[in-house]
Design an enzyme around this catalytic site. Structure first.
Site, PDB file in Angstrom:
ATOM      1  N   ASN A  38       0.848  -1.206   0.000  1.00 22.02           N
ATOM      2  CA  ASN A  38       0.000   0.000   0.000  1.00 22.02           C
ATOM      3  C   ASN A  38       0.883   1.255   0.000  1.00 22.02           C
ATOM      4  O   ASN A  38       0.618   2.223  -0.711  1.00 22.02           O
ATOM      5  CB  ASN A  38      -0.897   0.053   1.249  1.00 22.02           C
ATOM      6  CG  ASN A  38      -1.918  -1.078   1.308  1.00 22.02           C
ATOM      7  OD1 ASN A  38      -2.161  -1.751   0.318  1.00 22.02           O
ATOM      8  ND2 ASN A  38      -2.507  -1.281   2.471  1.00 22.02           N
ATOM      9  N   TYR A 167       0.921  -2.541  14.502  1.00 22.74           N
ATOM     10  CA  TYR A 167       0.744  -3.699  15.389  1.00 22.74           C
ATOM     11  C   TYR A 167      -0.518  -4.476  15.021  1.00 22.74           C
ATOM     12  O   TYR A 167      -1.588  -3.889  14.874  1.00 22.74           O
ATOM     13  CB  TYR A 167       0.674  -3.247  16.854  1.00 22.74           C
ATOM     14  CG  TYR A 167       0.378  -4.405  17.780  1.00 22.74           C
ATOM     15  CD1 TYR A 167       1.300  -5.438  17.916  1.00 22.74           C
ATOM     16  CD2 TYR A 167      -0.825  -4.494  18.475  1.00 22.74           C
ATOM     17  CE1 TYR A 167       1.034  -6.531  18.735  1.00 22.74           C
ATOM     18  CE2 TYR A 167      -1.103  -5.573  19.302  1.00 22.74           C
ATOM     19  CZ  TYR A 167      -0.167  -6.597  19.419  1.00 22.74           C
ATOM     20  OH  TYR A 167      -0.438  -7.671  20.214  1.00 22.74           O
ATOM     21  N   ALA A 258      -2.111  14.595  13.542  1.00 22.68           N
ATOM     22  CA  ALA A 258      -0.872  13.869  13.833  1.00 22.68           C
ATOM     23  C   ALA A 258       0.131  14.828  14.466  1.00 22.68           C
ATOM     24  O   ALA A 258       0.033  16.050  14.306  1.00 22.68           O
ATOM     25  CB  ALA A 258      -0.293  13.301  12.542  1.00 22.68           C
ATOM     26  N   ASP A 284      -1.171   3.598   6.159  1.00 24.93           N
ATOM     27  CA  ASP A 284      -0.223   3.405   5.042  1.00 24.93           C
ATOM     28  C   ASP A 284      -0.218   4.646   4.157  1.00 24.93           C
ATOM     29  O   ASP A 284       0.840   5.066   3.666  1.00 24.93           O
ATOM     30  CB  ASP A 284      -0.621   2.190   4.200  1.00 24.93           C
ATOM     31  CG  ASP A 284      -0.730   0.931   5.043  1.00 24.93           C
ATOM     32  OD1 ASP A 284      -0.034   0.834   6.065  1.00 24.93           O
ATOM     33  OD2 ASP A 284      -1.536   0.057   4.681  1.00 24.93           O
TER      34      ASP A 284
HETATM   35  O1  KDG Z   1      -2.510  -1.414   6.633  1.00 23.43           O
HETATM   36  C1  KDG Z   1      -3.536  -2.018   5.882  1.00 23.43           C
HETATM   37  C2  KDG Z   1      -3.297  -3.464   6.033  1.00 23.43           C
HETATM   38  O2  KDG Z   1      -3.914  -3.888   7.215  1.00 23.43           O
HETATM   39  C3  KDG Z   1      -3.765  -4.360   4.984  1.00 23.43           C
HETATM   40  O3  KDG Z   1      -3.602  -3.882   3.677  1.00 23.43           O
HETATM   41  C4  KDG Z   1      -3.306  -5.765   5.148  1.00 23.43           C
HETATM   42  O4  KDG Z   1      -0.995  -5.882   5.516  1.00 23.43           O
HETATM   43  C5  KDG Z   1      -2.080  -6.053   5.952  1.00 23.43           C
HETATM   44  C6  KDG Z   1      -2.209  -6.578   7.295  1.00 23.43           C
HETATM   45  O5  KDG Z   1      -1.372  -7.391   7.645  1.00 23.43           O
HETATM   46  O6  KDG Z   1      -3.109  -6.228   8.053  1.00 23.43           O
END
Ligand code: KDG
Length: 342
Positions: A38, A167, A258, A284
């Site tokens: 992403n 996380y 932020a 992301d």
């Molecule tokens: O940050 C978005 C992500 O949660 C998703 O695209 C999938 O990489 C991913 C995950 O492990 O949750």
């Protein structure tokens, strides 16, 4: 030359079309999702060059991952097709109109079999930034080793390292995550965290965030630095994190914007008011916006604003990356064409 190199798992993503318990879903949209890819798509849409390293199965979903990323102009020439394991899956439901719920089917997936030998050291050495997340180290011992090796390679070559903690409670417990990720954070130049993740790193406290997904990203209503301070102490948290090593610490505050701590200066990025449809991927987008600003030499106010605007854009439509903005979109947001800047 590649601006950003990243590594991780990208999965096939099934998204239920109707609101309600997943067992009642009748049809699904099929796409892909992965925190690192992403970010790669996000910076590419903002005019930079990105490469993604990862493993997919020798199956239709692996083809989908590679062709989707390639279609977004991400370099996938180092992606490995693993004949012995399937591409991982993610299923996204809408338990209620406001509640997105995410399930993984990724244990023993091809992506989780990433290993140091999959890295292209020359690609990492020639990049302008290496971006990693706290998801990949949770996938397997070899994936953790791959992240460690990539970070070591980047550092040895003087390539800055960026990390988004991301996380995921479904993947590992907070005490183990804090121990492993603390070590990587110490080698980072840029660190992205939510408040809960930041506290997990400095205090070992378990984030209260959902099992998967990104947290709320940067949508909705306004907030001043005073509101931010009243709600906790993100600037204090940022300094505690900076003491671990990163030169730039970004604390994402969801609807409150932020906070950035860079070179001893604290800045507050104001949020944008948008209509939120799907919060997954906002973090992301925020990282992609910030890194694109950083790599193009934008001044600190502008790069933080770009991050907040990109995060806001990401929540306005379904899909983990589809609503990532182009430069022209960011301008329309700033002009109030898509929402009101607050
Ligand atoms: O940050 C978005 C992500 O949660 C998703 O695209 C999938 O990489 C991913 C995950 O492990 O949750």
């Amino acid at each position: 030359m590649t601006d950003l190199v990243t590594l991780g798992e990208t999965m096939a993503l099934f998204t239920a079309r109707r609101v309600g318990a997943l067992r009642h879903a009748r049809d699904f949209d099929l796409g892909v999702g992965g925190a690192e890819s992403n970010v790669a798509i996000g910076v590419t849409r903002l005019g930079l060059r990105a490469a993604w390293i990862g493993r997919v199965g020798a199956d239709e979903f692996g083809e989908l991952v590679r062709s989707t990323l390639a279609g977004e102009h991400v370099d996938v020439s180092r992606a490995v097709v693993d004949p012995d394991a399937p591409t991982g899956l993610m299923v996204k439901g809408r338990r209620t109109a406001d509640l997105v719920d995410v399930r993984y089917y990724r244990s023993a997936s091809a992506g989780s079999r990433l290993r140091p030998a999959d890295l292209d050291p020359e690609l990492i050495r020639s990049a302008r930034v290496l971006h990693v997340t706290g998801i990949t180290p949770a996938l397997s011992a070899t994936a953790l080793e791959a992240v460690r090796a990539a970070v070591a390679e980047a550092r040895a070559a003087g390539v800055p390292v960026s990390m988004d903690v991301n996380y995921r409670r479904a993947l590992w417990p907070p005490d183990r995550a804090a121990a492993v990720l603390n070590e990587i954070v110490r080698s980072c130049d840029v660190l992205f965290v939510t408040e809960a993740e930041g506290r997990m790193l400095v205090e070992g406290v378990a984030p209260a965030a959902p099992a998967a997904g990104d947290g709320p990203g940067v949508p909705a209503a306004g907030g001043s630095l005073a509101d931010v301070a009243a709600a906790g102490d993100p600037a204090g948290l940022a300094s505690a994190l900076a003491a671990l090593g990163p030169r730039h610490v970004l604390v994402k505050l969801g609807a409150r914007g932020a906070v950035e701590l860079s070179a001893g200066e604290v800045r507050h990025g104001a949020p944008y008011r948008v209509t939120e449809l799907d919060p997954v991927g906002a973090g992301d987008a925020f990282a992609a916006g910030w890194l694109a600003g950083w790599l193009t030499g934008a001044d600190p106010e502008r790069r933080l604003d770009t991050a907040c605007a990109a995060g806001a854009f990401a929540v306005t439509a379904g899909g983990d990356w589809e609503s990532l903005p182009l430069r022209a979109d960011l301008e329309s947001l700033a002009l109030g064409g898509t929402g009101d800047a607050v």
